[in-house]
Write a protein that holds these residues in place. Structure first.
Motif, mmCIF file in Angstrom:
data_model
loop_
_atom_site.group_PDB
_atom_site.id
_atom_site.type_symbol
_atom_site.label_atom_id
_atom_site.label_comp_id
_atom_site.label_asym_id
_atom_site.label_seq_id
_atom_site.Cartn_x
_atom_site.Cartn_y
_atom_site.Cartn_z
ATOM 1 N N LYS A 223 -11.217 -14.651 7.756
ATOM 2 C CA LYS A 223 -9.900 -14.497 7.102
ATOM 3 C C LYS A 223 -9.634 -13.047 6.737
ATOM 4 O O LYS A 223 -8.526 -12.539 6.914
ATOM 5 C CB LYS A 223 -9.844 -15.382 5.852
ATOM 6 N N GLU A 224 -10.666 -12.372 6.232
ATOM 7 C CA GLU A 224 -10.489 -10.967 5.873
ATOM 8 C C GLU A 224 -10.216 -10.114 7.110
ATOM 9 O O GLU A 224 -9.380 -9.203 7.073
ATOM 10 C CB GLU A 224 -11.732 -10.469 5.145
ATOM 11 N N ILE A 225 -10.885 -10.407 8.226
ATOM 12 C CA ILE A 225 -10.641 -9.652 9.465
ATOM 13 C C ILE A 225 -9.216 -9.890 9.948
ATOM 14 O O ILE A 225 -8.516 -8.949 10.374
ATOM 15 C CB ILE A 225 -11.673 -10.077 10.542
ATOM 16 N N LEU A 226 -8.716 -11.144 9.854
ATOM 17 C CA LEU A 226 -7.358 -11.439 10.310
ATOM 18 C C LEU A 226 -6.328 -10.728 9.432
ATOM 19 O O LEU A 226 -5.309 -10.226 9.932
ATOM 20 C CB LEU A 226 -7.130 -12.957 10.278
ATOM 21 N N GLU A 227 -6.577 -10.667 8.113
ATOM 22 C CA GLU A 227 -5.652 -9.961 7.231
ATOM 23 C C GLU A 227 -5.601 -8.476 7.554
ATOM 24 O O GLU A 227 -4.524 -7.865 7.579
ATOM 25 C CB GLU A 227 -6.078 -10.169 5.775
ATOM 26 N N LEU A 228 -6.749 -7.867 7.829
ATOM 27 C CA LEU A 228 -6.773 -6.446 8.172
ATOM 28 C C LEU A 228 -6.095 -6.184 9.515
ATOM 29 O O LEU A 228 -5.414 -5.158 9.691
ATOM 30 C CB LEU A 228 -8.216 -5.950 8.201
ATOM 31 N N ILE A 229 -6.230 -7.103 10.473
ATOM 32 C CA ILE A 229 -5.569 -6.938 11.775
ATOM 33 C C ILE A 229 -4.061 -6.995 11.604
ATOM 34 O O ILE A 229 -3.313 -6.164 12.162
ATOM 35 C CB ILE A 229 -6.059 -8.025 12.752
ATOM 36 N N ASP A 230 -3.572 -7.963 10.807
ATOM 37 C CA ASP A 230 -2.116 -8.059 10.570
ATOM 38 C C ASP A 230 -1.603 -6.824 9.848
ATOM 39 O O ASP A 230 -0.494 -6.337 10.147
ATOM 40 C CB ASP A 230 -1.808 -9.322 9.757
ATOM 41 N N ARG A 231 -2.389 -6.315 8.901
ATOM 42 C CA ARG A 231 -1.964 -5.124 8.173
ATOM 43 C C ARG A 231 -1.866 -3.924 9.103
ATOM 44 O O ARG A 231 -0.908 -3.150 9.031
ATOM 45 C CB ARG A 231 -2.947 -4.840 7.034
ATOM 46 N N GLU A 232 -2.842 -3.759 10.011
ATOM 47 C CA GLU A 232 -2.792 -2.610 10.929
ATOM 48 C C GLU A 232 -1.627 -2.728 11.905
ATOM 49 O O GLU A 232 -0.935 -1.735 12.191
ATOM 50 C CB GLU A 232 -4.106 -2.491 11.713
#
Length: 770
Positions: free
Chosen positions: A546-555
């Motif tokens: 979940k944390e990786i997906l949030e960082l991908i969406d943010r980038e």
């Protein structure tokens, strides 16, 4: 029936049978001109079966029943009917029947004769005709010498001059087990056809001709020698002319031999192709007798034979006397010279021998001196090369040390830096103590402490940069190890590799990680990489994903807003770090479980985890350095290294090199040495510094880079009580000694006492154990 009639009938029957047997060998039938003047023609073909025996007997009876008067009246008429050329038939069968009929008619007419004189003359004429027929059949044959190539086997046989070569080729095809169409017959350099005959090539009856037979396909159908031909000889009949119209038949024995005699000289007739050899090749080669067993006493002795000889030419001297005058113009007056005794002769020989010995010894001395000079030059050249080699190695070592200090990358490099820092601090401290006192000394010590602090901070920054560079290389090596296929070595030495589902999964994740770490790529390419990463991580739902997906969406959102790349470096670093943790999780990457230092099974912790009393951490056993004399585990490697950097600041690089050289030298012995491979750095350091005082026992050389620990007695395994510290050159000479005790005993007066183990050696080991 009269006696003459019975004799004629008995002679006629075997002659007729002989004529039947040779019907296929005879070609022409010559007719004598004295008996048959009105017939000059000859028949070329004569081959027909003989009439049945019953008809012949009936014919003989019919002939016997006729009266002598009819024989006498019809004598001349029958002779003319036999010899007329118009009555000669073209077919060999008709010709033979006609001849037999003529003979029967002649016999019938003979029986009718009453006069004995006319009967005897007529029978003589009949016998002459038969002899002429047999002679024509015999002399229509030629002697053919067949040479089989390439085995050069010679076969001599009789062959009719009007018979085609196809029969000869079929005969040898049957003998050689080769198809007839593969064989070729060559005569005088010309290939003979199947339908040709000897007569067409100018060969007459009773001639001797040589032909060669070879194979057109030697690879498929090679020609081999025909066995069984040398067991018996062959006898041929040769007709020799002994006078004018006089001939004599001579029987010649032909010895068949497989031996092909070499051509030692001669010539070949250009027209006929007949070879004429010299006398050297006309004789059978001499056979060498087989030697029997000569290993006997008779061969060890010498037999001598003495014989006195006297020449038959006698000489004499003629002197002047009465009636004889001999000129003395050419005479010479010979006067005796000085007497030459045996003692003088031996003295002269001795003087000559002394002269020869003098010159020989001079030459021998020059050769010896030249060899010594050459050896000296080679020795000096070798010493110079060795000196240059050592200087070169020293320079390379110094360059490498300088490079490692200016560009530290490994743990050993930073040990060298801290060791150099400690040496510099001790030199500066000694200089301050000798130069300043009181307040000036305190001020100088404070300044020295400040410089040392700055240098330590600089070394720390270098260590951090090296750690970051090495960390990326370690991560790539770890991923390569996880994605590598299974490999094993087969019985034939080939390496077999196999990919499993886990290795394929690890390789896919590694490729994604490499794409994430790429720099200087376009925005579209970066978006494709992030979308691929997002689809890969979505497969599992947990806090990390979940944390990786949030960082991908943010980038992605920041990239769409036009944020610059250097402002996104921190965010991208967090994404790569979290994805690396994702890769190290066995749930998402099953292959990584085999390469993690911390096992996933808690039961494996009990026997391999130890507690460090310095850093208060539980660490695996690989993080602790255990010496050969230690009984308990106290501090880990990091704590020992940190204590060394803060206090002693020693460098163990040279001791590591000594330990490595020890491992290599013991592995070359291949005698299952075990103690040497249990030694640690601390053990090597103790042996070098405390036992051998850090120098060679022979030359007192103190450079640790040139010192090695070798066996004292090379027949025993290496151990701390069977070793000696020498330089590399001294160790090579020491290992060449056959017996150490005898060498030391012979050179006790001149050698150093350090050659033998120190008397305090055992006490030092006991202290070390305590």
């Amino acid at each position: 029936m009269s006696d003459q009639e019975e004799e004629f009938t008995a002679q006629n029957i075997p002659d007729a049978s002989g004529k039947r047997d040779g019907a296929y060998e005879t070609i022409t039938i010559p007719v004598p001109s004295e008996d048959l003047p009105e017939s000059d023609q000859t028949e070329d073909n004569e081959s027909a079966p003989e009439p049945p025996g019953g008809g012949h007997e009936a014919l003989s009876e019919a002939q016997s029943d006729q009266s002598p008067s009819s024989l006498e009246t019809n004598d001349a008429e029958h002779l003319e009917e036999i010899m007329l050329p118009e009555q000669v038939l073209d077919s060999p069968v008709d010709s033979e029947r006609h001849s037999l009929a003529q003979l029967d008619n002649a016999m019938q007419s003979t029986k009718q004769q009453s006069d004995d004189y006319h009967l005897t003359s007529f029978l003589d004429k009949i016998k002459a005709v038969k002899e002429s027929l047999k002679t024509s059949m015999q002399y229509s044959l030629a002697t053919v010498k067949v040479v089989l190539l390439p085995v050069c086997q010679e076969i001599i046989m009789r062959f009719r001059i009007d018979t085609i070569f196809k029969y000869l080729k079929d005969h040898f095809a049957n003998q050689l087990s080769v198809p007839a169409d593969v064989l070729q017959i060559r005569y005088a350099g010309t290939i003979l056809k199947n339908n040709e005959t000897l007569l067409q090539h100018g060969i007459n009856a009773q001639d001797i001709v040589q032909v060669e037979i070879f194979s057109t396909l030697p690879d498929l159908y090679p020609i081999k020698g025909i066995r069984g031909l040398n067991e018996a000889s062959q006898v041929i009949t040769v007709r020799v002319q002994t006078g004018i119209d006089q001939y004599e038949e001579v029987a010649v024995e032909v010895i068949k031999s497989d031996l092909h005699k070499p051509f030692l000289g001669g010539f070949r007739h250009k027209i006929t192709g007949i070879e004429y050899h010299n006398a050297g090749t006309q004789t059978v080669p001499k056979k060498t007798l087989e030697k029997c067993n000569v290993f006997c006493r008779d061969t060890q002795t010498v037999f001598q034979r003495k014989k006195l000889q006297q020449t038959t030419n006698t000489t004499s001297t003629q002197m002047t006397k009465i009636g004889v005058y001999v000129s003395n113009m050419t005479d010479k007056l010979v006067t005796p010279g000085k007497y030459f005794s045996a003692a003088e002769y031996h003295a002269q020989r001795l003087a000559a021998v002394i002269v020869l010995q003098t010159y020989y010894r001079r030459w021998h001395a020059k050769v010896m001196v030249e060899n010594i000079r050459r050896q000296k030059m080679l020795r000096l050249k070798w010493e110079e090369e060795e000196k240059l080699r050592k200087i070169r190695e020293k320079e390379e070592w110094m360059k490498l040390d300088y490079y490692r200090r200016h560009n530290p990358q490994t743990k050993e490099d930073f040990e060298l830096l801290y060791n150099a820092l400690e040496l510099w601090r001790q030199e500066e401290l000694e200089c301050i103590n000798q130069t300043f006192t009181g307040a000036e000394r305190k001020a100088a010590l404070c300044e020295l402490l400040e410089k040392e602090t700055q240098l330590i901070a600089s070394i720390g920054r270098h260590r951090h940069n090296a750690y970051m560079e090495n960390q990326e290389a370690l991560i790539q090596a770890f991923l390569d190890k996880c994605s590598a296929p299974k490999a094993w070595k087969g019985f034939d030495g080939k390496i077999t590799e196999m990919d499993t589902q886990f290795t394929i999964r690890a390789r896919e994740l590694q490729n994604i990680y490499k794409c994430i770490m790429l720099k200087n790529i376009s925005q579209d390419e970066r978006l494709d990489v992030l979308l691929t990463l997002k689809h890969t991580v979505k497969e599992h739902e947990c806090t990390l994903t979940k944390e990786i997906l949030e960082l991908i969406d943010r980038e992605i959102d920041l990239m769409m807003r036009g944020v610059k790349h250097h402002n996104l470096e921190g965010l991208r670093k967090r994404i790569s770090t979290l994805f690396f943790h994702y890769l190290k999780t066995p749930l998402f990457n099953p292959e990584v479980a085999r390469h993690l230092k911390v096992p996933q099974d808690p039961l494996k912790f009990y026997k391999k985890i130890h507690f460090c009393y310095s850093c208060q951490l539980y660490l695996p056993s690989t993080e602790f350095a255990v010496s050969s004399t230690a009984h308990h585990v106290h501090r880990c490697r990091k704590c020992v290294s940190l204590d060394n950097e803060t206090r002693k600041r020693e460098s163990f690089l040279k001791y590591k090199c000594m330990l490595q050289r020890l491992f290599y030298s013991e592995a070359d012995y291949e005698d299952d040495s075990k103690i040497a491979f249990l030694m640690q750095l601390e053990d090597i350091q103790y042996l070098t510094e405390n036992i051998w005082s850090g120098q060679s026992v022979l030359s007192a050389w103190k450079d640790l880079g040139d010192l090695v620990l070798v066996r004292w007695d090379k027949s025993l395994q290496w151990s701390p009580w069977n070793c000696i510290l020498l330089t590399k050159d001294e160790s090579a000479a020491h290992l060449k000694l056959a017996s150490i005790e005898e060498t030391v005993r012979d050179k006790t007066a001149t050698s150093s006492p350090a050659l033998s183990p120190s008397p305090r050696y055992g006490e030092s080991l006991k202290v070390h154990d305590r």
